[in-house]
Write a protein that holds these residues in place. Structure first.
Motif, short mmCIF file in Angstrom:
data_model
loop_
_atom_site.label_atom_id
_atom_site.label_comp_id
_atom_site.label_asym_id
_atom_site.label_seq_id
_atom_site.Cartn_x
_atom_site.Cartn_y
_atom_site.Cartn_z
N THR A 198 0.84 -1.21 0.00
CA THR A 198 0.00 0.00 0.00
C THR A 198 0.87 1.25 0.00
O THR A 198 0.61 2.19 -0.74
CB THR A 198 -0.93 0.03 1.23
N ALA A 199 1.93 1.23 0.83
CA ALA A 199 2.77 2.43 0.90
C ALA A 199 3.48 2.65 -0.43
O ALA A 199 3.63 3.78 -0.88
CB ALA A 199 3.78 2.29 2.03
N SER A 200 3.87 1.57 -1.07
CA SER A 200 4.54 1.71 -2.35
C SER A 200 3.58 2.26 -3.41
O SER A 200 3.92 3.15 -4.17
CB SER A 200 5.10 0.35 -2.77
N SER A 201 2.35 1.72 -3.41
CA SER A 201 1.33 2.23 -4.34
C SER A 201 1.12 3.72 -4.14
O SER A 201 1.06 4.48 -5.10
CB SER A 201 -0.03 1.58 -4.06
N CYS A 202 0.97 4.11 -2.88
CA CYS A 202 0.58 5.50 -2.60
C CYS A 202 1.76 6.46 -2.66
O CYS A 202 1.60 7.60 -3.08
CB CYS A 202 -0.05 5.62 -1.21
N LEU A 203 2.92 6.02 -2.19
CA LEU A 203 4.01 6.97 -2.03
C LEU A 203 5.07 6.90 -3.14
O LEU A 203 5.79 7.85 -3.37
CB LEU A 203 4.69 6.79 -0.66
N HIS A 204 5.17 5.74 -3.79
CA HIS A 204 6.21 5.60 -4.81
C HIS A 204 5.69 5.73 -6.22
O HIS A 204 6.46 6.01 -7.13
CB HIS A 204 6.91 4.24 -4.66
N GLY A 205 4.43 5.44 -6.41
CA GLY A 205 3.87 5.55 -7.76
C GLY A 205 3.82 4.20 -8.46
O GLY A 205 4.42 3.22 -8.01
N LYS A 206 3.10 4.19 -9.58
CA LYS A 206 2.79 2.91 -10.23
C LYS A 206 4.02 2.22 -10.82
O LYS A 206 4.11 1.00 -10.85
CB LYS A 206 1.69 3.08 -11.28
N VAL A 271 2.25 12.67 -13.94
CA VAL A 271 1.25 11.97 -13.14
C VAL A 271 1.11 12.74 -11.83
O VAL A 271 2.10 13.24 -11.30
CB VAL A 271 1.72 10.52 -12.85
N ASP A 272 -0.12 12.82 -11.34
CA ASP A 272 -0.30 13.55 -10.08
C ASP A 272 -0.03 12.60 -8.91
O ASP A 272 -0.94 12.06 -8.30
CB ASP A 272 -1.74 14.10 -10.01
N ASP A 273 1.24 12.37 -8.62
CA ASP A 273 1.57 11.50 -7.50
C ASP A 273 2.81 12.01 -6.76
O ASP A 273 3.37 13.06 -7.10
CB ASP A 273 1.75 10.04 -7.97
N PHE A 274 3.17 11.23 -5.76
CA PHE A 274 4.24 11.68 -4.87
C PHE A 274 5.59 11.79 -5.58
O PHE A 274 6.35 12.72 -5.36
CB PHE A 274 4.35 10.69 -3.70
N LEU A 275 5.86 10.81 -6.46
CA LEU A 275 7.12 10.83 -7.20
C LEU A 275 7.23 12.14 -7.98
O LEU A 275 8.27 12.79 -7.99
CB LEU A 275 7.19 9.61 -8.14
N GLN A 276 6.11 12.53 -8.59
CA GLN A 276 6.11 13.77 -9.37
C GLN A 276 6.39 14.97 -8.46
O GLN A 276 7.14 15.88 -8.84
CB GLN A 276 4.75 13.93 -10.06
N THR A 277 5.78 14.96 -7.26
CA THR A 277 6.00 16.06 -6.32
C THR A 277 7.49 16.22 -6.06
O THR A 277 8.03 17.32 -6.08
CB THR A 277 5.29 15.78 -4.96
N LEU A 278 8.17 15.10 -5.82
CA LEU A 278 9.60 15.19 -5.52
C LEU A 278 10.40 15.58 -6.76
O LEU A 278 11.38 16.31 -6.66
CB LEU A 278 10.11 13.87 -4.93
N ILE A 299 12.89 6.04 -0.11
CA ILE A 299 13.19 4.94 0.82
C ILE A 299 12.76 5.37 2.23
O ILE A 299 12.11 4.62 2.96
CB ILE A 299 14.70 4.60 0.83
N GLY A 300 13.13 6.59 2.60
CA GLY A 300 12.81 7.11 3.93
C GLY A 300 11.32 7.08 4.21
O GLY A 300 10.86 6.64 5.26
N LEU A 301 10.55 7.54 3.21
CA LEU A 301 9.09 7.59 3.36
C LEU A 301 8.52 6.20 3.62
O LEU A 301 7.69 6.00 4.52
CB LEU A 301 8.46 8.09 2.07
N LEU A 302 8.99 5.25 2.81
CA LEU A 302 8.44 3.89 2.94
C LEU A 302 8.78 3.31 4.31
O LEU A 302 7.90 2.80 5.01
CB LEU A 302 8.99 2.98 1.85
#
Ligand code: HEM
Length: 496
Positions: A198-206, A271-278, A299-302
């Motif tokens: 779940t964390a990878s889906s949400c925080l790392h992107g597809k 893509v509107d996701d966390f990876l894009q934010t960073l 890595i830290g986030l996960l």
């Protein structure tokens, strides 16, 4: 003449007065200097008297000190010390001196302190830098980490949470299919595996989630093995197998992230996701994050959210399994808030699941995953009238603050409804601090609530849970985060 005499007289008188005045002044100066000197000496002595170090718990075991007693049952150890020595005390373990600040008032010193005085990098970097990598978190000066935390916060917003609820619900349903209709299974293991997904889906992107297979899960486990007592105590260059595995996993995982960043860049897709934010983020001076920083932050986030959320979710499951009435109330709440048919979850309804939220809050009170927050005293610090010397490791324990006798009624009882009434600890600012406070406060609280509430909503809708033969897991103190010992739970599919 008279004038003269007068003048002479005046002169004589003047000389006499002058002589007298000089003597008086000299005498006064002597007295003043003496008084000043004596007072300074006295004051210095007084000040020295005030500069009392915190009471030190004696130990007859050299070097190890209280390590064994503390390791066996840290909560009991700290509560006993609190009763005996009060809110501020020190003791030695493995050659290091720890000073605990227990209770809300004493804890204020840590939470209000500057990082230059009570420093986090000095105590955490050794553990985190080999895992997260260079250039992020405790490897950089705190003002830079604060900027990185701001970037995290930008990425964890309500619009994203709306998407996260759907992703987490789908991952949970898919994962628990393997549990079938009923049985007894290790709940903590399952939730740990699920939360990486779940964390990878949400925080790392597809892209990154797409690469998460068993091999990558093993890499995470190896990387995670870096968070060990050995890593904290021993130099990180030692050729221990666990250190080697950690370093290899770090390199491999970074490669995965580099590939994902590259792929995203090349595709030109936004893509509107966390990876894009960073990828879009810049520091105050306009510099963008480089790929190494982006990978380290991912890595830290996960990992920051992995153990904290999986232990909390597992403990919550056991509290619900132990109190079947409460569990049924939570299930009824699902229907009352979301509708009898239990349609797919959505973020707004999730917010209204207030009993479930209170259960999570109460789980975090009795089983906060971070048992101790630590800092290095770089300057002398005063708490409760004691001066903590430079070099002490200053600690605050949410676990102890959350159950102090003087702050919490029926302190060891799991009672989510305590938050409905006037909470006796509410007036105490730092009596409830599962996410810390001050400049190092957690930025993942809202995400953690969304994640855990979504997982438990899905599970409560699917299964009924009960303890196996009444066994409620004891606390496994051998892990850095206090996990449930032998965390097997009994479950049965709900009949609609
Ligand atoms: C139940 C879940 C969680 C709990 C109980 C928790 C607890 C904490 C605590 C106690 C701190 C303060 C540490 C200190 O002062 O030394 C902290 C800091 C932090 N947490 Fe969490 N956390 C959770 C989930 C997460 C998640 C999901 C993320 C990321 C998505 C995250 C990211 C962070 C970060 C970046 C910090 C800042 C550290 C600092 O500034 O020094 N946490 N967390």
């Amino acid at each position: 003449m008279s004038m003269h005499l007068y003048q002479m007289g005046v002169k004589v008188l003047g000389e006499t007065v002058h002589q007298n005045l000089t003597s008086v002044l000299l005498a006064a100066t002597c007295v003043t200097l003496t008084v000043a000197y004596v007072s300074k000496v006295l004051l210095r002595a007084g000040a020295r008297g005030e500069e009392k170090a915190p009471p030190h718990i004696p130990s007859s075991i050299p070097f190890l000190g209280h390590a064994v007693a503390f390791g066996k049952s840290p909560i009991e150890f700290l509560e006993k010390a609190y009763d005996q020595y009060g809110p501020v005390f020190s003791f030695t373990m493995v050659g290091k001196t720890f000073t605990y600040l227990l209770g809300s008032d004493a804890a204020a010193l840590m939470f209000n302190s500057k990082n230059e005085d009570l420093n986090a990098e000095d105590v955490y970097s050794k553990l985190t830098t080999p895992v997260f990598g260079k250039g992020v978190a405790y490897d950089v000066p705190n003002p830079i980490f604060l900027e990185q935390k701001k970037m995290f916060k930008t990425g964890l917003n309500v619009a994203r949470f709306r998407e996260h609820v759907k992703l987490i619900e789908a991952e949970t349903a898919a994962y628990f299919q393997r549990w079938g209709d009923g049985g007894e299974r290790n709940l903590f293991e399952a939730l740990s595996e699920l939360i990486i997904l779940t964390a990878s889906s949400c925080l790392h992107g597809k892209e990154v989630r797409g690469m998460l297979d068993e091999r990558v899960a093993q890499l995470y486990a190896d990387l995670d093995g870096g968070f060990s007592h050995a890593a904290w105590l021993l130099p990180s260059w030692l050729p221990l197998p666990s250190f080697r595995k950690r370093d290899r996993a770090h390199r491999e995982i970074k490669k995965i992230f580099f590939r994902a960043i590259e792929k995203r860049r090349k595709s030109g897709e936004r893509v509107d996701d966390f990876l894009q934010t960073l990828m879009d983020a810049t520091y105050k001076d306009g510099r963008p994050l480089d790929d190494n920083e982006i990978a380290g932050m991912l890595i830290g986030l996960l990992l920051a959210g992995q153990h904290t959320s999986s232990t909390t979710s597992a403990w919550m499951g056991f509290f619900l399994a132990k109190d079947r009435t409460l569990q049924e109330r939570c299930y009824a709440e699902q229907k009352a808030v979301c509708g009898e048919e239990l349609p797919p979850l959505d973020f707004d309804q999730l917010k209204d699941l207030s009993l479930l939220e209170r259960c999570l809050k109460e789980t975090l009170r009795l089983r906060p995953p971070i048992m101790t927050m630590m800092r290095m005293a770089r300057t002398p610090q005063t708490a409760a009238g004691f001066t903590i010397p430079v070099g002490h490791q200053v600690c605050v324990s949410p676990t102890v603050n959350h159950r102090l006798r003087d702050a919490w009624a029926k302190r060891t009882e799991f009672n989510p409804d305590r938050y409905l009434h006037d909470n006796p600890a509410a007036g105490e600012k730092f009596a409830y601090v599962p996410f810390g406070a001050g400049r190092h406060r957690c930025i993942g609280e809202n995400f953690a609530y969304v994640q855990i509430k979504t997982i438990w909503s899905t599970l409560l809708r699917t299964y009924e849970f009960e303890l196996v033969d009444g066994y409620f897991p004891s606390i496994n103190y051998s892990t850095m985060i206090h996990t449930p010992h032998n965390p097997v739970i009994r479950y049965r599919r709900r009949t609609p």
